[in-house]
Motif scaffolding. Structure first.
Motif, PDB file in Angstrom:
ATOM      1  N   ASP A 174      40.705  50.439  37.757  1.00  9.65           N
ATOM      2  CA  ASP A 174      39.985  49.362  37.058  1.00  9.65           C
ATOM      3  C   ASP A 174      39.401  48.338  38.022  1.00  9.65           C
ATOM      4  O   ASP A 174      38.674  47.440  37.598  1.00  9.65           O
ATOM      5  CB  ASP A 174      40.924  48.635  36.088  1.00  9.65           C
ATOM      6  CG  ASP A 174      41.449  49.538  34.992  1.00  9.65           C
ATOM      7  OD1 ASP A 174      40.756  50.528  34.675  1.00  9.65           O
ATOM      8  OD2 ASP A 174      42.550  49.272  34.474  1.00  9.65           O
ATOM      9  N   LEU A 175      39.759  48.442  39.302  1.00 12.45           N
ATOM     10  CA  LEU A 175      39.339  47.460  40.289  1.00 12.45           C
ATOM     11  C   LEU A 175      38.876  48.179  41.547  1.00 12.45           C
ATOM     12  O   LEU A 175      39.561  49.091  42.027  1.00 12.45           O
ATOM     13  CB  LEU A 175      40.503  46.514  40.628  1.00 12.45           C
ATOM     14  CG  LEU A 175      40.307  45.518  41.778  1.00 12.45           C
ATOM     15  CD1 LEU A 175      39.240  44.495  41.418  1.00 12.45           C
ATOM     16  CD2 LEU A 175      41.626  44.825  42.111  1.00 12.45           C
ATOM     17  N   ALA A 176      37.730  47.801  42.061  1.00  8.54           N
ATOM     18  CA  ALA A 176      37.227  48.322  43.333  1.00  8.54           C
ATOM     19  C   ALA A 176      37.334  47.217  44.371  1.00  8.54           C
ATOM     20  O   ALA A 176      36.946  46.068  44.113  1.00  8.54           O
ATOM     21  CB  ALA A 176      35.783  48.780  43.186  1.00  8.54           C
ATOM     22  N   LEU A 177      37.867  47.547  45.533  1.00 17.07           N
ATOM     23  CA  LEU A 177      38.076  46.546  46.578  1.00 17.07           C
ATOM     24  C   LEU A 177      37.729  47.189  47.914  1.00 17.07           C
ATOM     25  O   LEU A 177      38.381  48.155  48.332  1.00 17.07           O
ATOM     26  CB  LEU A 177      39.527  46.061  46.555  1.00 17.07           C
ATOM     27  CG  LEU A 177      39.898  44.900  47.461  1.00 17.07           C
ATOM     28  CD1 LEU A 177      39.039  43.674  47.179  1.00 17.07           C
ATOM     29  CD2 LEU A 177      41.377  44.547  47.270  1.00 17.07           C
ATOM     30  N   ALA A 178      36.722  46.656  48.577  1.00 14.82           N
ATOM     31  CA  ALA A 178      36.236  47.263  49.810  1.00 14.82           C
ATOM     32  C   ALA A 178      37.181  47.030  50.985  1.00 14.82           C
ATOM     33  O   ALA A 178      37.280  47.868  51.881  1.00 14.82           O
ATOM     34  CB  ALA A 178      34.844  46.728  50.137  1.00 14.82           C
ATOM     35  N   ASP A 179      37.870  45.904  50.986  1.00 20.09           N
ATOM     36  CA  ASP A 179      38.733  45.543  52.110  1.00 20.09           C
ATOM     37  C   ASP A 179      39.982  46.427  52.116  1.00 20.09           C
ATOM     38  O   ASP A 179      40.849  46.307  51.248  1.00 20.09           O
ATOM     39  CB  ASP A 179      39.126  44.071  51.997  1.00 20.09           C
ATOM     40  CG  ASP A 179      39.808  43.555  53.250  1.00 20.09           C
ATOM     41  OD1 ASP A 179      40.895  44.070  53.579  1.00 20.09           O
ATOM     42  OD2 ASP A 179      39.280  42.633  53.885  1.00 20.09           O
ATOM     43  N   ALA A 180      40.097  47.306  53.102  1.00 18.50           N
ATOM     44  CA  ALA A 180      41.204  48.263  53.149  1.00 18.50           C
ATOM     45  C   ALA A 180      42.550  47.567  53.328  1.00 18.50           C
ATOM     46  O   ALA A 180      43.550  47.979  52.735  1.00 18.50           O
ATOM     47  CB  ALA A 180      40.979  49.271  54.274  1.00 18.50           C
ATOM     48  N   ASN A 181      42.587  46.529  54.145  1.00 23.38           N
ATOM     49  CA  ASN A 181      43.848  45.818  54.363  1.00 23.38           C
ATOM     50  C   ASN A 181      44.326  45.134  53.091  1.00 23.38           C
ATOM     51  O   ASN A 181      45.514  45.128  52.786  1.00 23.38           O
ATOM     52  CB  ASN A 181      43.684  44.787  55.482  1.00 23.38           C
ATOM     53  CG  ASN A 181      43.520  45.425  56.840  1.00 23.38           C
ATOM     54  OD1 ASN A 181      44.010  46.531  57.093  1.00 23.38           O
ATOM     55  ND2 ASN A 181      42.807  44.754  57.736  1.00 23.38           N
TER      56      ASN A 181
END
Length: 323
Positions: A174-181
């Motif tokens: 439900d959530l996309a987050l580009a920051d891998a950390n």
């Protein structure tokens, strides 16, 4: 053959745990019909169950399941200010998979060792994947109780709520987050919560009342208020602690508030103390090396009032419901 497989599993668990430190009060551990323990004073006992598809997704890393199955119980004892000592483990599995069991116990043991918990017995059976843990600990001389809060108390929160809910949104897609950390941090907060055992022990005899935040901040605050005779609370929303990872996951303040107040699965400590004890509370938190934030106060009238810089706000949806 099923019985032989079960005995093989039990023997594998025994071998896996042979390196665990011995407890002088464990007179007899795994291998008999019951464990024998030497008890000193009052015991604190907690039990929790995790079911696949309800508390964790199919395909979750077994090491994370092992960790979390113990962590949720450790959090209960932390909320009482108790010292964890022994655990019983019940494993229900559709079939015996040595790789699953080995990874599960690796996750379990890494957390158990850090808190001095000894596995002393349990049960294994065939069925849907389900884990039940009973944890026994030494009660503090002045245990923390939900029912001991008083009107006028300060309200405190350890750590930061909302990150596990963000991790759940990531896991669900439900959530996309580009920051891998940030992704790694939030998923770890969901899969490997850090029970605040040291803080609970430091607060025993200093704080008045406590509860661990498992169902959501508002829901668990209401549990505490009800247990303390129907008190109320004023919660200063601007005081709620936030991390950079939470900000990255939810730039919208409304979304962050939803996760912080109703997300659940945080396993932080929510506790109260007299205003005169603020220095003692700060010292306890420093001793436990755990960040805490004063987020409000208790009132004699029932109900929870949410304030943003003194302006009353509408509450979000309630927290986790088991049924």
């Amino acid at each position: 053959m099923a019985e032989l497989a079960e005995f093989a599993l039990i023997h594998a668990l025994q071998r896996r745990l042979q390196s665990a430190p011995a407890d002088p009060d464990t007179l007899l551990g795994i291998g008999d019909d019951a464990a024998l323990l030497r008890s000193h004073g009052v015991l604190a006992v907690a039990l929790d169950t995790l079911n696949e598809g309800v508390h964790f997704f199919p395909g979750t890393d077994p090491a994370d399941i092992g960790w979390k199955s113990l962590a949720v119980n450790l959090s209960d004892l932390a909320a009482m200010g108790a010292q964890p000592r022994w655990a019983l483990l019940s494993l229900s599995l559709p079939q015996i998979e040595p790789g699953f069991v080995e990874a599960f116990m690796a996750g379990w043991q890494s957390l158990a060792t850090s808190h001095g918990v000894q596995l002393i017995g349990g049960d294994t059976t065939r069925g849907p994947c389900s884990i039940s843990v009973t944890l026994l600990g030494q009660s503090a001389p002045q245990p923390l109780l939900r029912s001991a809060a008083q009107a006028g108390d300060d309200l405190y929160l350890s750590g930061c709520c909302g990150e596990a809910a963000a991790g759940l949104a990531l896991r669900r897609g439900d959530l996309a987050l580009a920051d891998a950390n940030a992704r790694t941090h939030l998923l770890r907060r969901l899969d490997r919560p850090q029970p605040r055992v040291a803080l609970g022990q430091a607060l025993a005899g200093v704080a008045r009342a406590a509860i661990d935040v498992s169902d959501g901040l508002l829901a668990d605050l209401q549990h505490l208020l009800t247990a303390s005779g129907g008190l109320g609370a004023e919660l200063a929303l601007e005081s709620l602690p936030e991390t950079s990872e939470l900000h990255l996951a939810a730039p919208s303040l409304a979304q962050r508030r939803q996760w912080q107040l109703a997300g659940g699965d945080d396993y932080e400590l929510l506790f109260t103390a007299a205003p005169a004890d603020r220095e003692a509370i700060a010292a306890a938190a420093a001793t436990a090396e755990t960040p805490i934030t004063r987020i409000g106060r208790l009132t004699p009238d029932s109900g929870i009032r949410l304030l943003q810089n003194g302006i009353v706000q509408e509450p979000p949806a309630t927290g986790w419901r088991h049924f």
